[in-house]
Scaffold this active site. Structure first.
Site, short mmCIF file in Angstrom:
data_model
loop_
_atom_site.label_atom_id
_atom_site.label_comp_id
_atom_site.label_asym_id
_atom_site.label_seq_id
_atom_site.Cartn_x
_atom_site.Cartn_y
_atom_site.Cartn_z
CD GLN A 150 -3.50 -4.84 6.11
OE1 GLN A 150 -3.56 -3.77 5.51
NE2 GLN A 150 -3.91 -5.97 5.57
CE LYS B 172 -3.79 -2.61 1.92
NZ LYS B 172 -4.57 -3.11 3.06
CG ASP C 220 -9.87 -0.42 4.90
OD1 ASP C 220 -9.71 -0.87 3.75
OD2 ASP C 220 -9.18 -0.74 5.87
N1 GUN Z 1 -7.00 -7.17 5.46
C1 GUN Z 1 -7.40 -7.89 4.39
N2 GUN Z 1 -8.07 -7.12 3.52
C2 GUN Z 1 -8.09 -5.87 4.06
C3 GUN Z 1 -8.62 -4.63 3.62
O1 GUN Z 1 -9.24 -4.47 2.57
N3 GUN Z 1 -8.41 -3.59 4.46
C4 GUN Z 1 -7.76 -3.72 5.63
N4 GUN Z 1 -7.62 -2.63 6.39
N5 GUN Z 1 -7.25 -4.85 6.07
C5 GUN Z 1 -7.41 -5.92 5.28
#
Ligand code: GUN
Length: 280
Positions: A91, A47, A114
């Site tokens: 996350q 990211k 998110d």
């Molecule tokens: N863990 C797995 N997929 C995601 C996601 O789309 N966002 C976040 N914050 N954590 C994740």
């Protein structure tokens, strides 16, 4: 037809970079990583790399695996109050001792890139989305990039999770698809699935979907991230289903890259929305 998520995501990232460069706003994403899970560390790193590509500034907050809910909430409060940050991504999954729902609800809705905060899920289901969760948003972008008809299409979503299945249903419904959400208690899954023009699978079981479950010519979108004998694979048995499906996403190289592209889009949107609100 193989749906090329890397190619579409690359184009979307190019577009976000152009928008950022021309907008006069400087988006900034903060990620929160708790603990040392190698998968989570890898996703967070990816990211940050994407942010760099599209000229979004990013900052990283790391907390130990032993962090308490209160410590995580304190960090989020700090990021909420920091005017230089316009997107916050915690996350997931979080360590067991941390209450995930409290953490998600602590993120300021206008920084929730998110799209997991109940406010944003509510807006999505009200038909007025603000930040749609990144994976389902990426699936919609893929379907549109390949001109796959959505209006009136029979779609089956396998999985009812908060981050994929449920928001996926809302986004498809918003585009006038006919929706079935299947889950672990669904009876006759094969019959349900065989009726679908579009199948989106997010069940988390390696090679769970086989060619006998797919209507010939259907579009198959595989959101699954599973490991089989140390190898990354989706929910769909790609080698057999590709011969039946009209179009199919591979794993890797399908939906995965789209999730990150959507995150960049949401972060840019958050920055633009904030700058608009500040002006008025
Ligand atoms: N863990 C797995 N997929 C995601 C996601 O789309 N966002 C976040 N914050 N954590 C994740």
């Amino acid at each position: 037809m193989i749906i090329d998520g890397r190619m579409v995501a690359g184009k979307r990232l190019d577009l976000v970079r152009k928008q950022v460069d021309e907008s006069g706003v400087q988006p900034c994403l903060a990620t929160v990583l708790i603990g040392e899970d190698p998968g989570s560390k890898m996703y967070v790193r990816m990211k940050h790399e994407a942010c760099e590509k599209v000229h979004i500034v990013s900052v990283k907050a790391c907390l130990p695996a032993t962090a308490t809910t209160m410590e995580v909430l304190a960090k989020i409060r700090e990021l909420n109050n920091d005017p230089s940050i316009n997107g916050i991504l915690v996350q997931l999954p979080l360590p067991l001792q941390v209450e995930t729902s409290r953490v998600i609800q602590a993120v300021a809705p206008e920084k929730d890139v998110d799209g997991f905060h109940p406010c944003n899920i509510g807006l999505l289901y009200a038909g007025t989305p603000r930040f749609a969760p990144c994976t389902p948003k990426g699936v919609m972008t893929l379907l549109d990039a390949y001109n796959i008809p959505i209006q009136g299409a029979r779609t089956l979503i396998a999985g009812r999770s908060i981050d994929v299945g449920r928001p996926m249903a809302a986004l498809l419904l918003h585009r006038d698809a006919t929706i079935t959400i299947a889950h672990s208690k669904t009876r006759n899954l094969k019959d349900e699935m065989r009726r679908a023009d579009i199948v989106v699978s997010a069940v988390g079981k390696a090679r769970f979907i086989t060619s006998d479950m797919i209507k010939p010519g259907a579009v198959v979108i595989d959101v699954g991230i599973n490991y089989l004998d140390g190898k990354l694979c989706g929910d769909v048995d790609f080698d057999q289903v590709k011969d039946v499906a009209g179009a199919i996403t591979p794993v890797p190289g399908g939906v995965g890259p789209m999730t990150i592209a959507s995150l960049m889009e949401n972060t840019y949107l958050a920055a633009v929305e904030r700058s608009c609100t500040n002006v008025s």
